[in-house]
Design an enzyme around this catalytic site. Sequence first.
Site, PDB file in Angstrom:
ATOM      1  N   ASP A  32      -4.692  -1.673  12.476  1.00 44.52           N
ATOM      2  CA  ASP A  32      -4.999  -1.615  11.053  1.00 44.52           C
ATOM      3  C   ASP A  32      -5.540  -0.208  10.787  1.00 44.52           C
ATOM      4  O   ASP A  32      -5.984   0.490  11.706  1.00 44.52           O
ATOM      5  CB  ASP A  32      -6.012  -2.698  10.646  1.00 44.52           C
TER       6      ASP A  32
HETATM    7  C1  BGC Z   1      -5.793  -3.274   5.315  1.00 42.29           C
HETATM    8  C2  BGC Z   1      -4.376  -3.582   5.725  1.00 42.29           C
HETATM    9  C3  BGC Z   1      -3.432  -2.602   5.086  1.00 42.29           C
HETATM   10  C4  BGC Z   1      -3.856  -1.192   5.479  1.00 42.29           C
HETATM   11  C5  BGC Z   1      -2.980  -0.114   4.882  1.00 42.29           C
HETATM   12  C6  BGC Z   1      -6.155  -1.821   5.558  1.00 42.29           C
HETATM   13  O1  BGC Z   1      -7.391  -1.504   5.011  1.00 42.29           O
HETATM   14  O2  BGC Z   1      -6.683  -4.102   6.024  1.00 42.29           O
HETATM   15  O3  BGC Z   1      -4.028  -4.890   5.366  1.00 42.29           O
HETATM   16  O4  BGC Z   1      -2.121  -2.863   5.490  1.00 42.29           O
HETATM   17  O5  BGC Z   1      -5.182  -0.958   5.028  1.00 42.29           O
HETATM   18  O6  BGC Z   1      -3.151  -0.058   3.512  1.00 42.29           O
END
Ligand code: BGC
Length: 808
Positions: free
Chosen positions: A229
Amino acid sequence: MKHQDLISQMTLEGKCHLLSGRDFWQTQSVKRLGVESMTLSDGPHGVRRQAEGGDQLGLGGSLPATCFPTAATMANSWDPQLGEQLGELLGEEAASQDVCVLLGPGLNIKRNPFCGRNFEYFSEDPYLAGKMAAGYIRGIQKNGVAACPKHFAANNTELRRMASNSVMDERTLREIYLTNFEIAVKEGHAKAIMSSYNMVNGVYANENAHLLQRILRDTWGFDGFVVSDWGACNDFTDGVRAGSHLEMPSTGGDSPRQLMQAVYEGRISEDKVNTRVDELLDVMLSTRAAVNPLKGKPFDVEAHHAFAQKASEQSIVLLKNEENILPLAPGSKVAVIGEFARKARYQGAGSSVVNCTKLEHTMDVIKNFDLNVVGFEPAYPRHGKTDPALIDKAMELARKADYVLMYLGLDEISESEGLDRSTLAIPSCQIEALKAVCGANPNVIVVMSAGSAVEMPWLNCCKALVHGYLCGQAGASAVLKVLLGEVNPSGKLSESYPVKYEDCSSSPYFPAKQRTVEYREGLFVGYRYYETAHVPVTFPFGFGLSYTTFAYSSLSVTPQSATFTITNTGDRDGAEVAELYVHAKNPSVYRPVKELKGFAKVFLKAGESKTVTIPLDDKAFRYWNSVTEQFEIDGGDYDILIGASVADIRLSGTVTVEGTDAPKCEDFDTIPSYRKGEIKAVSDEEFAALLGHPIPDGKWAGVIEPNDAIAQLYYAKSLKARFVWKVMDGMLKKSIEKGEPDLNITFIYNMPIRAIGKMAGGMVSQSMCDGILDIINGHGIAFLKGLVKIIAGFIRQQGVAKKQRALE
Ligand code: BGC
């Protein structure tokens, strides 16, 4: 290795760089070898392809895309095939926008209704969540785009999400928090998966070999790549060693440099790096080959909008229909009341936000329906306190109509990534407006918009309740079609609606007070708890009404399947979701009294009967045995229960199942509360017995560590650090007061210090983060040492970043 030819032509430096992003959304490329970079993009219910010039967190404007209903909504359809069709359109839009990896679906378990991101997740039940996710994945990947189910694993809270430690026993992990991912991976064949921010039992998900290697790859046969993530990569080398392939976003070359150093020092072998590069290249090459011919190809905006509407129609849940007030007769005289009818509430906030191709608001589209609309009044402010003047006007309008369509729900700030909810109530200004309007006109039909459970102490004020969840860009018409009976509602709740928050099994343990999130409720999540402990709910899991009625009959069961008949006994065509629950009669382990193990959605014309067969698969009888460390089956009798909801069992039969003769793994005397489902006050001793080891000490040491969140600077020794906290906290409070979720703020607030380095696009290195920590924690000499580290780190980082650019 599949791509030995390419790998043998790459330098160690090139390989290490390939495993870390090039910028916020793109991977590195190796142009000289014809390896193009891939673009990754959110999101779970619509593509959020970041336009040029977006802000650092990537939350600025994105290219227009269809905003489909969110996962929480779609799960109410209980229709994985519908999910698959939706996924196919997502894949088409992704490819058209040159996106190779779509970051979704999100399928974390809705453990607690306060989790701010529940609207992005399917269900409290792993079977339903897994089946829906598998449908999405099959659809997204049809044209060669990679789906990326997330967040793996046990990421069920937003508070300190980047630094918390989810602590639970292995059985709970396997049966509740991993079964959803298991189904998604095995049945959807996902080509990518996103590791979550949190630790699972003390090890960051992105460097958790138990999760990434042993379970995901070795047991489930996953052959795609793991991406962290955004900012979730704690130690890059440990991640690569454990089974992670891609760190996102870019750290400007800092992480690859660390990995190279680790290879030189023998802390990780070059072979391991090669393996990860090989696995990543496999998806990079195949998705690129698939997407290149499709990029730029326009998608049919109108057709996708129409599908978004259809998906929403199939997911709307009719929760109450006193005196059969619905459907409304054509030409009915209605007053439309509620701010949400003027400006729709249709998706949640955060990284999943879609910039819609078009957006329906009820008051704009209601003219297309056969209704005599006497007027509209907002009745309550979108965010803020009760306004008596607005209520008076709404009452006046209500008196002029035969029916009131009252639009209520959660406002924007209540459902946001990075921010957990603090109440299950809908805003009091709405409740007061509803009560007043009900006094003026008894025929009130509430239309609800909310992506997660809410308390409904006001339910007796209205005659009907239509729950649209978060319906996406075309939801307004879908709801009106249901109100008029053009669509017969067939959605059923994919989560339980407790009478009050305190009834939830995890309420005593949520949110975590310190760094450790203790899952003391074990397997008793949602209905598993309410049914076992006999706790009354407002609406049970799997509940939903229709404008027709269904009768169930003639059940026959074998250990392999259940067959029965459903008859549409009313005078309208409609679809029914039949649910199959298993009850173990004499289990050797503690078990919830009912567990969903199958379901079928059946469409029946008025008067029609159909024979339905629901297979009992490998998950139907199994439990995790902590002695043999694998799933086992208790031999003996099981009730097979067929219900219209978990609380409305229509048919039952018993099957005798052959067991696997595994040794007993639980001593009931040491975990008596779990046997009875009374898990609201589990003692330390009992939780330790369930865990099979002492409870990890999650107490905060008082000194800020690299993995402590900015939110914790409140406790820092240094005045400057506390000042930073004050500023951040003030900004957060302001955005909450305004009712406008600002993910940049919630993100930073919950971010650990080490993640500054991960999220600053190469401007801040890990050694600069160390310097920041010295400053935060120390005075005098420590403060100066910290400053020197930051300056030295800054100078070195310039060189690293330059080199990275040269590598491209
Ligand atoms: C979120 C993810 C997301 C990623 C990119 C993160 O903060 O938890 O779900 O895909 O950011 O935007």
